[in-house]
Design a protein around this motif. Structure first.
Motif, PDB file in Angstrom:
ATOM      1  N   MET A   1       0.835  -1.210   0.000  1.00  0.00           N
ATOM      2  CA  MET A   1       0.000   0.000   0.000  1.00  0.00           C
ATOM      3  C   MET A   1       0.867   1.257   0.000  1.00  0.00           C
ATOM      4  SD  MET A   1      -3.021  -1.155  -0.165  1.00  0.00           S
ATOM      5  CE  MET A   1      -3.906  -2.666   0.158  1.00  0.00           C
ATOM      6  N   GLU A   2       2.131   1.071   0.320  1.00  0.00           N
ATOM      7  CA  GLU A   2       2.997   2.258   0.419  1.00  0.00           C
ATOM      8  C   GLU A   2       3.178   2.896  -0.963  1.00  0.00           C
ATOM      9  OE1 GLU A   2       4.922  -0.760   0.184  1.00  0.00           O
ATOM     10  OE2 GLU A   2       3.529  -1.461   1.714  1.00  0.00           O
ATOM     11  N   LYS A   3       3.318   2.043  -1.925  1.00  0.00           N
ATOM     12  CA  LYS A   3       3.586   2.518  -3.270  1.00  0.00           C
ATOM     13  C   LYS A   3       2.294   2.952  -3.976  1.00  0.00           C
ATOM     14  CE  LYS A   3       8.002   2.173  -4.562  1.00  0.00           C
ATOM     15  NZ  LYS A   3       8.356   0.930  -5.237  1.00  0.00           N
ATOM     16  N   ARG A   4       1.825   4.121  -3.655  1.00  0.00           N
ATOM     17  CA  ARG A   4       0.597   4.567  -4.309  1.00  0.00           C
ATOM     18  C   ARG A   4       0.916   5.671  -5.317  1.00  0.00           C
ATOM     19  NH1 ARG A   4      -4.795   3.252  -4.297  1.00  0.00           N
ATOM     20  NH2 ARG A   4      -3.970   1.510  -3.151  1.00  0.00           N
ATOM     21  N   LEU A   5       2.123   5.571  -5.850  1.00  0.00           N
ATOM     22  CA  LEU A   5       2.576   6.652  -6.712  1.00  0.00           C
ATOM     23  C   LEU A   5       1.921   6.669  -8.078  1.00  0.00           C
ATOM     24  CD1 LEU A   5       6.340   6.036  -5.929  1.00  0.00           C
ATOM     25  CD2 LEU A   5       4.884   7.768  -4.891  1.00  0.00           C
ATOM     26  N   THR A   6       1.584   5.519  -8.619  1.00  0.00           N
ATOM     27  CA  THR A   6       1.372   5.426 -10.060  1.00  0.00           C
ATOM     28  C   THR A   6       0.050   4.753 -10.438  1.00  0.00           C
ATOM     29  OG1 THR A   6       2.597   3.371  -9.900  1.00  0.00           O
ATOM     30  CG2 THR A   6       3.811   5.305 -10.631  1.00  0.00           C
ATOM     31  N   PRO A   7      -0.873   5.534 -10.889  1.00  0.00           N
ATOM     32  CA  PRO A   7      -2.121   4.925 -11.343  1.00  0.00           C
ATOM     33  C   PRO A   7      -1.999   4.248 -12.711  1.00  0.00           C
ATOM     34  CG  PRO A   7      -2.330   7.321 -10.949  1.00  0.00           C
ATOM     35  CD  PRO A   7      -0.890   6.984 -10.993  1.00  0.00           C
ATOM     36  N   ALA A   8      -1.202   4.815 -13.632  1.00  0.00           N
ATOM     37  CA  ALA A   8      -0.998   4.257 -14.979  1.00  0.00           C
ATOM     38  C   ALA A   8      -2.274   4.235 -15.810  1.00  0.00           C
ATOM     39  CB  ALA A   8      -0.404   2.857 -14.918  1.00  0.00           C
ATOM     40  N   GLU A   9      -2.357   5.152 -16.736  1.00  0.00           N
ATOM     41  CA  GLU A   9      -3.609   5.315 -17.476  1.00  0.00           C
ATOM     42  C   GLU A   9      -3.674   4.512 -18.770  1.00  0.00           C
ATOM     43  OE1 GLU A   9      -6.545   6.529 -16.903  1.00  0.00           O
ATOM     44  OE2 GLU A   9      -5.869   6.890 -14.854  1.00  0.00           O
ATOM     45  N   THR A  10      -2.570   4.429 -19.462  1.00  0.00           N
ATOM     46  CA  THR A  10      -2.615   3.721 -20.746  1.00  0.00           C
ATOM     47  C   THR A  10      -1.910   2.379 -20.659  1.00  0.00           C
ATOM     48  OG1 THR A  10      -0.509   4.396 -21.700  1.00  0.00           O
ATOM     49  CG2 THR A  10      -2.291   6.007 -21.728  1.00  0.00           C
ATOM     50  N   TYR A  11      -2.242   1.523 -21.578  1.00  0.00           N
ATOM     51  CA  TYR A  11      -1.650   0.196 -21.602  1.00  0.00           C
ATOM     52  C   TYR A  11      -0.139   0.286 -21.780  1.00  0.00           C
ATOM     53  CZ  TYR A  11      -0.229  -4.369 -23.287  1.00  0.00           C
ATOM     54  OH  TYR A  11       0.432  -5.556 -23.462  1.00  0.00           O
ATOM     55  N   GLU A  12       0.270   1.178 -22.653  1.00  0.00           N
ATOM     56  CA  GLU A  12       1.704   1.295 -22.899  1.00  0.00           C
ATOM     57  C   GLU A  12       2.456   1.684 -21.626  1.00  0.00           C
ATOM     58  OE1 GLU A  12       3.311   0.307 -25.386  1.00  0.00           O
ATOM     59  OE2 GLU A  12       1.499  -0.208 -26.521  1.00  0.00           O
ATOM     60  N   ASP A  13       1.886   2.600 -20.866  1.00  0.00           N
ATOM     61  CA  ASP A  13       2.516   2.986 -19.614  1.00  0.00           C
ATOM     62  C   ASP A  13       2.592   1.805 -18.656  1.00  0.00           C
ATOM     63  OD1 ASP A  13       2.746   5.477 -20.615  1.00  0.00           O
ATOM     64  OD2 ASP A  13       1.134   6.378 -19.437  1.00  0.00           O
ATOM     65  N   LEU A  14       1.473   1.117 -18.539  1.00  0.00           N
ATOM     66  CA  LEU A  14       1.427  -0.007 -17.605  1.00  0.00           C
ATOM     67  C   LEU A  14       2.444  -1.060 -18.010  1.00  0.00           C
ATOM     68  CD1 LEU A  14       0.245  -1.497 -15.277  1.00  0.00           C
ATOM     69  CD2 LEU A  14      -1.619  -2.274 -16.748  1.00  0.00           C
ATOM     70  N   ARG A  15       2.494  -1.328 -19.283  1.00  0.00           N
ATOM     71  CA  ARG A  15       3.438  -2.300 -19.805  1.00  0.00           C
ATOM     72  C   ARG A  15       4.870  -1.905 -19.424  1.00  0.00           C
ATOM     73  NH1 ARG A  15       3.496  -5.707 -24.352  1.00  0.00           N
ATOM     74  NH2 ARG A  15       5.552  -5.845 -25.318  1.00  0.00           N
ATOM     75  N   ALA A  16       5.163  -0.639 -19.580  1.00  0.00           N
ATOM     76  CA  ALA A  16       6.505  -0.171 -19.240  1.00  0.00           C
ATOM     77  C   ALA A  16       6.773  -0.355 -17.746  1.00  0.00           C
ATOM     78  CB  ALA A  16       6.645   1.305 -19.633  1.00  0.00           C
ATOM     79  N   GLN A  17       5.798  -0.020 -16.937  1.00  0.00           N
ATOM     80  CA  GLN A  17       5.985  -0.164 -15.491  1.00  0.00           C
ATOM     81  C   GLN A  17       6.200  -1.609 -15.103  1.00  0.00           C
ATOM     82  OE1 GLN A  17       3.120   1.678 -12.953  1.00  0.00           O
ATOM     83  NE2 GLN A  17       3.069   3.570 -14.140  1.00  0.00           N
ATOM     84  N   ILE A  18       5.426  -2.487 -15.711  1.00  0.00           N
ATOM     85  CA  ILE A  18       5.568  -3.908 -15.362  1.00  0.00           C
ATOM     86  C   ILE A  18       6.971  -4.385 -15.727  1.00  0.00           C
ATOM     87  CG2 ILE A  18       4.769  -6.221 -15.939  1.00  0.00           C
ATOM     88  CD1 ILE A  18       1.964  -5.071 -16.288  1.00  0.00           C
ATOM     89  N   SER A  19       7.422  -4.014 -16.897  1.00  0.00           N
ATOM     90  CA  SER A  19       8.769  -4.412 -17.297  1.00  0.00           C
ATOM     91  C   SER A  19       9.805  -3.872 -16.318  1.00  0.00           C
ATOM     92  CB  SER A  19       9.066  -3.879 -18.706  1.00  0.00           C
ATOM     93  OG  SER A  19       8.147  -4.412 -19.624  1.00  0.00           O
ATOM     94  N   ALA A  20       9.650  -2.601 -15.992  1.00  0.00           N
ATOM     95  CA  ALA A  20      10.663  -1.961 -15.155  1.00  0.00           C
ATOM     96  C   ALA A  20      10.737  -2.597 -13.767  1.00  0.00           C
ATOM     97  CB  ALA A  20      10.367  -0.469 -15.037  1.00  0.00           C
TER      98      ALA A  20
END
Lengths: 285, 285
Positions: A1-20
DNA sequence: GGCGATATGAAACGAAAATTCCATCTCGGT
DNA sequence: ACCGAGATGGAATTTTCGTTTCATATCGCC
């Protein structure tokens, strides 16, 4: 729950976050990450239980996975995966927002809007037109003795172009232009062995519809270019094409229709070269 | 439940069935049919309640709709809508290479080529058209008593569209269509205070050029839409637009020209709203 | 104009699904 | 080896959603 920084709106963003963040995730969460990147369709459409089954994880891990990326549960994250399915507008997409910023009212903005609408219409045409519809339509045209073309009002330029282009192919054709209000008389020129191309948009011109009905009654194959699957032309047509012309300020474009018309003509030309049985010589006035 | 004839496996089949049976359905079911054809994405992803809300029907009607087409409830039918999202065309990138490889002259490839060419033409138009040219052209049109439009052969559809669209604006206009070979006589209708829009591409129709010369001699401002800076229209025009129509197989598109034409008309409409000095009533045939 | 059939809408029902809770497990550090 | 923090899985919980049921309305027909 600490990491509430990033909602991620688009698929491309989410994909990048997951990879990272993949390396920093716990074991189960990594499993899910890999599955998600590999099967975005299932992530978008299946239920938690089904995905858990396929990815060999516990359902609750999926919720945790969503939470880990700032979402409020799994369903919340699933919306992002679903958005990927909906707005798959490949080449375009991001360019649109750049012109949104421009000021309103100038003619240049109108041009921008029409360019945008035109590109949309073309992409829609490309994505939704079934290849076999084209083939069937071309087959009909290749067999026809004379190709009649009818359209009124807004659709008329398409018919005019078709008549011109068919003439360039040395294809006998007849533009039913309603000159002198003699559309019904012109329609009498249709005979068995011919074909009819009809173009009509909402509100469907009754004159055009009359011609189509007559052709249908005479057993003449009809190729319809229209704007709606519920168009009155649909049930009468041998082959029907639906073009969605996005409109700007109550003005609809003809971009997609003309593009389709050209494709039919060029496809017909190619087909005739391939099987050059009877190439007819004379173009009708 | 009596009509259990049709399971319908693919989206295309379902779409065809909906179109075919639309007329025979009850009122609410027709409403749903229209919504479904128009918003297949929402049908695929939203919940029953959400769709019912958007389509202005009762949730239970959606279940009945599914049953009417042989499905076991709404969810069962929704699977078909979802399948459309999953096995969609691969999206632009892949599509291009498949077109590169399989270029054996099918009609679908022609369509792809024209779509691509059309998009390029539109982008070129947007990037190269000077905003002040548009403004000046619109200013000319806004001052004109009667707007004459001339074009022949391939360019004629553009003129036909312009005449139609100007009529929609309640703008007096005159399409010089060379009917009965009377183009010269039609050209005599041009009088000081009017304007002329001329559309011509290589090889420039001599008839069109004649009309333009006459207008120029009479001091009538000319807006030219043409394809080359060396076009004979250029030196005579008050405002000239150059549209580059990329060609496929010797057939040039009219996409960019029509887009420009629409922009002129809509820009004119906006300009007239802003300074509504004399709005003229009657459109000429 | 009344009657039957069909269509429609409201609410209730039941199922399924997402999420939470909690006990257990794993693993790193001391 | 022990302790504790975080991860995991099972089951309970609660919410949401699809579907069914039934009363009412609408329409066509006689």
């Amino acid at each position: 729950m600490e990491k509430r920084l990033t909602p991620a709106e688009t698929y491309e963003d989410l994909r990048a976050q997951i990879s990272a963040r993949h390396g920093a995730l716990s074991r189960r969460l990594q499993q899910i990450a890999e599955f998600a990147l590999q099967h975005p369709n299932e992530m978008a459409l299946e239920t938690v239980a089904a995905i858990a089954e396929r990815a060999q994880v516990h359902p609750s891990s999926l919720i945790r996975f969503g939470n880990a990326f700032g979402f409020d549960g799994f369903s919340d994250m699933q919306r992002v995966f679903r958005s990927r399915l909906v707005d798959r507008v490949p080449s375009y997409g991001e360019r649109i927002k750049s012109l949104r910023t421009a000021k309103v009212g100038g003619a240049a903005e109108a041009l921008d809007s029409f360019v945008e609408a035109g590109i949309r219409a073309l992409e829609h045409l490309r994505d939704e037109t079934r290849p076999d519809s084209l083939e069937r339509a071309i087959d009909v045209l290749a067999r026809a003795q004379i190709i009649h073309v009818v359209a009124q009002r807004r659709a008329f330029p398409v018919a005019a172009y078709l008549a011109y282009a068919l003439g360039q192919l040395d294809r006998r054709n007849h533009l039913l232009d309603n000159l002198g209000g003699m559309l019904a008389e012109q329609a009498r020129a249709m005979a068995p062995g011919d074909a009819l191309i009809a173009v009509s948009y909402k509100p469907y011109a009754p004159e055009t519809l009359e011609v189509v009905k007559r052709a249908h009654g005479a057993g003449i194959p009809i190729i319809a270019i229209t704007d709606n699957p519920l168009s009155p032309l649909m049930p009468l047509a041998s082959v029907a094409f639906e073009v969605e012309e996005s409109k700007v300020e109550a003005f609809r474009s003809l971009t997609a229709s003309l593009c389709l018309a050209m494709s039919l003509v060029v496809g017909l030309g190619q087909a005739l070269e391939r099987r050059p049985k009877r190439r007819l010589r004379k173009g009708a006035a």
